[in-house]
Enzyme design. Structure first.
Site, PDB file in Angstrom:
ATOM      1  N   LYS A  77       0.852  -1.193   0.000  1.00  0.00           N
ATOM      2  CA  LYS A  77       0.000   0.000   0.000  1.00  0.00           C
ATOM      3  C   LYS A  77       0.880   1.232   0.000  1.00  0.00           C
ATOM      4  O   LYS A  77       1.801   1.342   0.815  1.00  0.00           O
ATOM      5  CB  LYS A  77      -0.856  -0.012   1.280  1.00  0.00           C
ATOM      6  N   LYS A 113       5.303   2.045  -2.799  1.00  0.00           N
ATOM      7  CA  LYS A 113       5.294   3.448  -3.253  1.00  0.00           C
ATOM      8  C   LYS A 113       5.575   3.465  -4.748  1.00  0.00           C
ATOM      9  O   LYS A 113       6.241   2.563  -5.268  1.00  0.00           O
ATOM     10  CB  LYS A 113       6.380   4.249  -2.525  1.00  0.00           C
ATOM     11  N   ASN A 228      -2.955  20.818   2.376  1.00  0.00           N
ATOM     12  CA  ASN A 228      -3.922  19.767   2.740  1.00  0.00           C
ATOM     13  C   ASN A 228      -3.864  19.457   4.219  1.00  0.00           C
ATOM     14  O   ASN A 228      -4.896  19.378   4.885  1.00  0.00           O
ATOM     15  CB  ASN A 228      -3.572  18.465   2.001  1.00  0.00           C
TER      16      ASN A 228
HETATM   17  P1  NAD Z   1       0.583  20.580   0.388  1.00  0.00           P
HETATM   18  O1  NAD Z   1       1.388  20.747  -0.832  1.00  0.00           O
HETATM   19  O2  NAD Z   1      -0.899  20.575   0.313  1.00  0.00           O
HETATM   20  O3  NAD Z   1       0.966  21.725   1.459  1.00  0.00           O
HETATM   21  C1  NAD Z   1       2.282  22.060   1.779  1.00  0.00           C
HETATM   22  C2  NAD Z   1       2.262  23.410   2.481  1.00  0.00           C
HETATM   23  O4  NAD Z   1       3.601  23.721   2.879  1.00  0.00           O
HETATM   24  C3  NAD Z   1       1.790  24.566   1.620  1.00  0.00           C
HETATM   25  O5  NAD Z   1       1.022  25.462   2.396  1.00  0.00           O
HETATM   26  C4  NAD Z   1       3.105  25.242   1.202  1.00  0.00           C
HETATM   27  O6  NAD Z   1       2.948  26.610   0.885  1.00  0.00           O
HETATM   28  C5  NAD Z   1       3.899  25.045   2.472  1.00  0.00           C
HETATM   29  N1  NAD Z   1       5.328  25.200   2.261  1.00  0.00           N
HETATM   30  C6  NAD Z   1       6.084  24.726   1.248  1.00  0.00           C
HETATM   31  N2  NAD Z   1       7.342  25.129   1.398  1.00  0.00           N
HETATM   32  C7  NAD Z   1       7.391  25.859   2.534  1.00  0.00           C
HETATM   33  C8  NAD Z   1       8.418  26.529   3.223  1.00  0.00           C
HETATM   34  N3  NAD Z   1       9.659  26.561   2.749  1.00  0.00           N
HETATM   35  N4  NAD Z   1       8.112  27.185   4.376  1.00  0.00           N
HETATM   36  C9  NAD Z   1       6.849  27.162   4.843  1.00  0.00           C
HETATM   37  N5  NAD Z   1       5.834  26.542   4.239  1.00  0.00           N
HETATM   38  C10 NAD Z   1       6.114  25.894   3.105  1.00  0.00           C
HETATM   39  O7  NAD Z   1       1.130  19.232   1.066  1.00  0.00           O
HETATM   40  P2  NAD Z   1       0.387  18.341   2.158  1.00  0.00           P
HETATM   41  O8  NAD Z   1      -0.403  17.276   1.492  1.00  0.00           O
HETATM   42  O9  NAD Z   1      -0.273  19.231   3.152  1.00  0.00           O
HETATM   43  O10 NAD Z   1       1.628  17.590   2.832  1.00  0.00           O
HETATM   44  C11 NAD Z   1       2.442  18.236   3.807  1.00  0.00           C
HETATM   45  C12 NAD Z   1       3.344  17.205   4.455  1.00  0.00           C
HETATM   46  O11 NAD Z   1       2.556  16.185   5.060  1.00  0.00           O
HETATM   47  C13 NAD Z   1       4.298  16.472   3.506  1.00  0.00           C
HETATM   48  O12 NAD Z   1       5.481  16.175   4.211  1.00  0.00           O
HETATM   49  C14 NAD Z   1       3.560  15.175   3.207  1.00  0.00           C
HETATM   50  O13 NAD Z   1       4.449  14.135   2.835  1.00  0.00           O
HETATM   51  C15 NAD Z   1       2.965  14.908   4.581  1.00  0.00           C
HETATM   52  N6  NAD Z   1       1.806  13.982   4.553  1.00  0.00           N
HETATM   53  C16 NAD Z   1       0.675  14.306   3.855  1.00  0.00           C
HETATM   54  C17 NAD Z   1      -0.410  13.447   3.878  1.00  0.00           C
HETATM   55  C18 NAD Z   1      -1.691  13.802   3.191  1.00  0.00           C
HETATM   56  O14 NAD Z   1      -2.693  13.118   3.448  1.00  0.00           O
HETATM   57  N7  NAD Z   1      -1.728  14.853   2.378  1.00  0.00           N
HETATM   58  C19 NAD Z   1      -0.320  12.228   4.586  1.00  0.00           C
HETATM   59  C20 NAD Z   1       0.849  11.920   5.281  1.00  0.00           C
HETATM   60  C21 NAD Z   1       1.912  12.826   5.253  1.00  0.00           C
END
Ligand code: NAD
Length: 424
Positions: A77, A113, A228
């Protein structure tokens, strides 16, 4: 990406970090070294070349990967990302983390992945659809609801999953929604999945505060990232009556000691795409945000944000890793030395894979739950996993590191399954 940036990435590669924790768990728990060997390398790794007819009429070849890391607990997964920095190495590292995350949170999945090297911003919608379908045409024979179940990741979303599920259905001659998760609700997705990671992060933060007798109603909560995950974490905390005193995104951040107006800020972000231009607090930089006077810091943006360079300045008592790999090992050590509590990514952001599991279960049953059922089950399993990890840490890992406990707990569960299945 620049050459030196790539070098840094390589040096700080999360594969190495997770690997060290696995080795440490195997040694501490006195498990067979074969457990480490099973978890150190993937069971199968496939590289493909995907021909895509572009809008200009020519064909371009895209490089893609699927890594099936370990399936001792169930089907592989893990997400598929579309990103220019995708490499075999990064996909492998992420697949290994998925094996651990699934074991930790207690879903019957293994880790996998996938990825495609591309810049999705340069693709038209039709090109993106053809690429998504091409990926499945090349790899579909390796997937299946009992074999390997992909999901969205960086720059892939519910629409991409819908195309992929449709293509798989055409190959299999029947629409099989359980082959992918993260689909739109209209074609077999689950309610509540979109915010499940953030909701899980909220439950884990709440349980941590309880455990350490810290009154959450007094907490000053600071969040890095407003996408997100970060945006939804802010929304949930605010809705529950807690105080988010700062948040930032790529355009910078905002601080208000009495708490920001999160619904108004998120509405501004929804309209404009960025926090920039919202006038509900004092402007700060993303770097300043990390070292603000606060109680709970939730990195929810990128990897390697809390480093040796800023860790000594970080004042939060609790760091909850919503992002994957936001804290370097050296930073973690510095935070630990001054008594900060760190809740690791494999626990704090596992709500997403849990909701994926719920989606898969609903697809298999053909019976769909309402939002309340999804959220109730999510809360129950997140809270149980949190306390099981904490208890395990106290009994078996002898220390205060929740990361060590989380890895130990996951590795032990994997080792037990390996023993029963005769892999050791
Ligand atoms: P996203 O792209 O929706 O949001 C990322 C956010 O970080 C944005 O607001 C962006 O502007 C900000 N950002 C980027 N660079 C930055 C910086 N230099 N300084 C400050 N802010 C910055 O991504 P997401 O889906 O919210 O994922 C965020 C993290 O969570 C990632 O590490 C991802 O791997 C992890 N994650 C996400 C999920 C999921 O369900 N989306 C699940 C597990 C882990």
């Amino acid at each position: 990406m620049e050459k030196d940036q790539l070098a840094v990435k390589k040096k700080e590669n999360s594969f190495g970090v997770a690997d060290q924790w696995i080795r440490r768990s195997v040694e501490r728990l006195r498990l067979s070294s074969v457990v480490y060997e099973h978890l150190n390398r993937p069971m199968r790794s496939v590289e493909i070349s995907i021909p895509v007819k572009m809008d200009h009429g020519g064909v371009e070849l895209f490089r893609g990967y699927r890594v099936q890391h370990n399936n001792v607990l169930g089907p592989f997964k893990g997400g598929i990302r579309f990103h220019p920095a995708v490499t075999a190495e990064s996909v492998t590292a992420l697949s290994q983390l998925m094996t651990l995350k699934c074991a930790l949170i207690g879903v019957p999945f293994g880790g996998g992945k996938g990825g495609v090297v591309c810049d999705p911003h340069k693709l038209s919608l039709l090109e993106k659809e053809r690429l998504s379908r091409g990926y499945i045409r090349s790899l579909g024979f390796l997937l299946g609801p009992d074999v390997d179940i992909p999901a969205p990741d960086l720059f892939t979303d519910a629409q991409v999953m819908a195309w992929m599920a449709d293509e798989y259905g055409q190959l299999a001659r029947q629409y099989t929604p359980g082959v992918l998760t993260g689909k739109p609700v209209e074609v077999g997705g689950s309610l509540g999945r979109r915010e499940a990671t953030s909701r899980g992060c909220f439950y884990v933060t709440r349980e941590t505060a309880k455990l350490y007798n810290f009154p959450l109603e007094e907490a000053r909560i600071v969040i890095q990232g407003c996408g997100n995950v970060g945006g939804q974490v802010a929304r949930i905390f605010h809705k529950q009556g807690y105080r988010v005193t700062a948040i930032c995104d790529i355009s910078g951040g905002l601080y208000h000691p009495d708490g920001l107006d999160i619904p108004a800020l998120l509405e501004h972000v929804r309209k404009t795409g960025l926090i920039e231009g919202f006038s509900g607090g004092e402007k700060i930089s993303s770097e300043e945000l990390l070292t603000l006077d606060c109680d709970i810091l939730i990195p929810a943006a990128l990897e390697n944000q809390l480093t040796a360079a800023n860790a000594a300045e970080i004042k939060a008592r609790f760091v909850v890793e919503a992002a994957n790999g936001p804290t370097t090992p050296r930073a973690e050590q510095i935070l630990g030395e001054r008594g900060a509590v760190l809740v690791p990514d494999i626990l704090a952001n596992s709500g997403g894979v849990l909701a994926s599991y719920f989606e898969w279960v609903q697809n298999r049953q053909g019976y769909y739950w309402d939002l309340e059922q999804v959220n109730r089950r999510l809360e129950k399993m997140m809270v149980e996993a949190f306390h099981a990890v904490y208890q395990f840490g106290r009994e078996k890992c002898g220390g205060d590191s929740i990361r060590e406990a989380a890895y130990g707990f996951a590795v032990q569960r994997l080792a037990e399954a390996m023993r029963y299945r005769g892999w050791l």
